[in-house]
Design a protein around this motif. Structure first.
Motif, PDB file in Angstrom:
ATOM      1  N   GLN A  64       0.822  -1.201   0.000  1.00 18.82           N
ATOM      2  CA  GLN A  64       0.000   0.000   0.000  1.00 18.82           C
ATOM      3  C   GLN A  64       0.861   1.258   0.000  1.00 18.82           C
ATOM      4  OE1 GLN A  64      -0.787  -1.059   4.670  1.00 18.82           O
ATOM      5  NE2 GLN A  64      -2.334   0.161   3.711  1.00 18.82           N
ATOM      6  N   THR A  65       0.262   2.351  -0.467  1.00 15.40           N
ATOM      7  CA  THR A  65       0.922   3.653  -0.403  1.00 15.40           C
ATOM      8  C   THR A  65      -0.140   4.734  -0.326  1.00 15.40           C
ATOM      9  OG1 THR A  65       2.714   4.975  -1.360  1.00 15.40           O
ATOM     10  CG2 THR A  65       1.087   4.114  -2.902  1.00 15.40           C
ATOM     11  N   GLY A  66       0.191   5.822   0.380  1.00 21.86           N
ATOM     12  CA  GLY A  66      -0.810   6.868   0.557  1.00 21.86           C
ATOM     13  C   GLY A  66      -0.267   8.073   1.278  1.00 21.86           C
ATOM     14  N   ASP A 101       1.960  13.559   5.379  1.00 19.26           N
ATOM     15  CA  ASP A 101       3.063  12.613   5.233  1.00 19.26           C
ATOM     16  C   ASP A 101       2.742  11.635   4.116  1.00 19.26           C
ATOM     17  OD1 ASP A 101       4.766  13.232   7.706  1.00 19.26           O
ATOM     18  OD2 ASP A 101       2.815  12.868   8.611  1.00 19.26           O
ATOM     19  N   ALA A 102       3.648  11.529   3.148  1.00 17.39           N
ATOM     20  CA  ALA A 102       3.518  10.532   2.087  1.00 17.39           C
ATOM     21  C   ALA A 102       4.321   9.303   2.489  1.00 17.39           C
ATOM     22  CB  ALA A 102       4.034  11.097   0.764  1.00 17.39           C
ATOM     23  N   TRP A 103       3.769   8.112   2.320  1.00 21.03           N
ATOM     24  CA  TRP A 103       4.392   6.911   2.881  1.00 21.03           C
ATOM     25  C   TRP A 103       4.156   5.690   1.981  1.00 21.03           C
ATOM     26  CZ3 TRP A 103       0.716   3.195   3.573  1.00 21.03           C
ATOM     27  CH2 TRP A 103      -0.614   3.638   3.721  1.00 21.03           C
ATOM     28  N   TYR A 104       4.912   4.628   2.287  1.00 17.90           N
ATOM     29  CA  TYR A 104       4.743   3.331   1.637  1.00 17.90           C
ATOM     30  C   TYR A 104       4.825   2.258   2.710  1.00 17.90           C
ATOM     31  CZ  TYR A 104       9.846   3.415   2.081  1.00 17.90           C
ATOM     32  OH  TYR A 104      11.119   3.516   2.581  1.00 17.90           O
ATOM     33  N   TYR A 155       6.719   3.676   6.141  1.00 23.76           N
ATOM     34  CA  TYR A 155       7.919   4.509   6.074  1.00 23.76           C
ATOM     35  C   TYR A 155       7.636   5.726   5.204  1.00 23.76           C
ATOM     36  CZ  TYR A 155      10.246   0.424   8.009  1.00 23.76           C
ATOM     37  OH  TYR A 155      10.605  -0.622   8.829  1.00 23.76           O
ATOM     38  N   ASP A 156       8.169   6.860   5.620  1.00 20.20           N
ATOM     39  CA  ASP A 156       7.939   8.095   4.876  1.00 20.20           C
ATOM     40  C   ASP A 156       8.793   8.161   3.621  1.00 20.20           C
ATOM     41  OD1 ASP A 156       6.116   9.027   6.671  1.00 20.20           O
ATOM     42  OD2 ASP A 156       7.440  10.456   7.644  1.00 20.20           O
ATOM     43  N   PHE A 157       8.197   8.657   2.550  1.00 21.60           N
ATOM     44  CA  PHE A 157       8.958   9.027   1.366  1.00 21.60           C
ATOM     45  C   PHE A 157       9.718  10.323   1.635  1.00 21.60           C
ATOM     46  CE2 PHE A 157       5.896   6.494  -1.279  1.00 21.60           C
ATOM     47  CZ  PHE A 157       6.838   5.780  -2.021  1.00 21.60           C
ATOM     48  N   ALA A 163       7.215  -9.236  -3.991  1.00 25.18           N
ATOM     49  CA  ALA A 163       7.939  -8.069  -4.510  1.00 25.18           C
ATOM     50  C   ALA A 163       6.983  -7.131  -5.220  1.00 25.18           C
ATOM     51  CB  ALA A 163       9.050  -8.513  -5.474  1.00 25.18           C
ATOM     52  N   GLY A 164       7.387  -5.859  -5.296  1.00 26.81           N
ATOM     53  CA  GLY A 164       6.550  -4.890  -5.986  1.00 26.81           C
ATOM     54  C   GLY A 164       7.055  -3.478  -5.794  1.00 26.81           C
ATOM     55  N   THR A 165       6.240  -2.500  -6.211  1.00 27.04           N
ATOM     56  CA  THR A 165       6.607  -1.093  -6.090  1.00 27.04           C
ATOM     57  C   THR A 165       5.437  -0.284  -5.562  1.00 27.04           C
ATOM     58  OG1 THR A 165       5.960  -0.661  -8.388  1.00 27.04           O
ATOM     59  CG2 THR A 165       8.293  -1.165  -7.970  1.00 27.04           C
ATOM     60  N   ALA A 166       5.772   0.817  -4.912  1.00 30.20           N
ATOM     61  CA  ALA A 166       4.807   1.817  -4.470  1.00 30.20           C
ATOM     62  C   ALA A 166       5.235   3.152  -5.059  1.00 30.20           C
ATOM     63  CB  ALA A 166       4.767   1.887  -2.944  1.00 30.20           C
ATOM     64  N   VAL A 167       4.304   3.850  -5.712  1.00 32.62           N
ATOM     65  CA  VAL A 167       4.617   5.110  -6.383  1.00 32.62           C
ATOM     66  C   VAL A 167       3.599   6.166  -5.977  1.00 32.62           C
ATOM     67  CG1 VAL A 167       4.911   6.268  -8.607  1.00 32.62           C
ATOM     68  CG2 VAL A 167       5.549   3.854  -8.368  1.00 32.62           C
TER      69      VAL A 167
END
Length: 268
Positions: free
Chosen positions: A121-123, A136-139, A147-149, A171-175
């Protein structure tokens, strides 16, 4: 985590401010650091009590939750989930205290409802205390912490697009891309021991956890996910609608519109 670095930078500049201002800044930085270290999302937690409360928008709700509001698709093969929001300005809930910190979070993700082993997740979190508002932007790959971007700024009114992609169950990515400022950040995951099922796709406003308990839930106004899609095509048609119910009171009113929009409003 990025917040301890931020706290250190703030402390390094204390000498430039008046003593009272410096102390307030230091306390604020320490509070943020403490909150972020313990911040975590959670799987959907069923609400206690009566599940047959009538929805204010007249639609049937399949689920009430103590921490999630929004829409969840249940199926198979979910590899990419995306959606955009206009970042809201959080407010102190009616009857709330100006000395209490209130927060909420908007995110997109894979798994966490019927699949409880992991969430990719990311948000963005939005927080208010008194007149102070922060974002705060995070993943996160739950059950690890969020964790904060770094390298991205978030402000109320910004249009922000979230995308998560699972390249495998481990595995994967958060953008996150701030369409307003042009900033874009990415985090890659690999070799995760807690595996995804790829059976849930979500667009969620959450009352997240900090220090093992739910944070005081902010009045987030309205959050609207637009361009909601799965695997580059399938939208939110057929999604389960979820509202937050705490202490027998429904705090949100969520619905879908068309095939690609999820709307959640705070009703407190």
């Amino acid at each position: 985590m990025q917040i301890p670095v931020v706290a250190a930078l703030l402390c390094a500049n204390l000498a430039l401010a008046a003593p009272g201002t410096a102390m307030r800044r230091q306390r604020h930085a320490e509070k943020i650091a403490e909150r972020r270290v313990a911040r975590t999302g959670n799987t959907l937690q069923p609400a206690e009590g009566d599940f047959n409360i009538a929805s204010t928008n007249g639609s049937a709700h399949v689920e009430y939750s103590s921490n999630w509001a929004g829409a969840v698709l249940i199926g198979t093969g979910y590899k990419t989930v995306t959606g955009s929001i206009v970042v809201p300005t959080p407010k102190v809930p009616s009857g709330g205290s100006s000395s209490t910190e209130y927060s909420a979070s908007a995110w997109v993700g894979i798994d966490g409802d019927t699949c409880e082993t992991a969430i990719l997740q990311t948000g963005v979190d939005f927080t208010i205390q008194g007149s102070s508002v922060s974002f705060d932007a995070w993943y996160e790959w739950y059950p690890d912490y969020a964790y904060d971007f770094s390298g991205i700024d978030i402000s109320a009114g910004d249009t922000v697009t979230f995308t998560v992609t699972a390249s495998s169950t481990a595995a994967g990515t958060a953008v996150i891309e701030n369409e307003t400022t042009g900033q874009k950040v990415t985090h890659s995951f690999s070799g995760e021991s807690d595996k995804l099922c790829q059976t849930n796709a979500e667009w969620i406003v959450e009352d997240y956890s900090s220090g093992g308990s739910l944070v005081s839930f902010a009045d987030f106004g309205t959050v609207q996910f637009t361009g909601a899609s799965v695997n580059g095509g399938t939208g939110v048609s057929g999604a389960t609608i979820i509202d937050i119910q705490q202490s027998s009171k429904v705090l949100t009113d969520c619905s879908t519109s068309g095939s690609s929009t999820v709307v959640c409003s705070y009703t407190g």
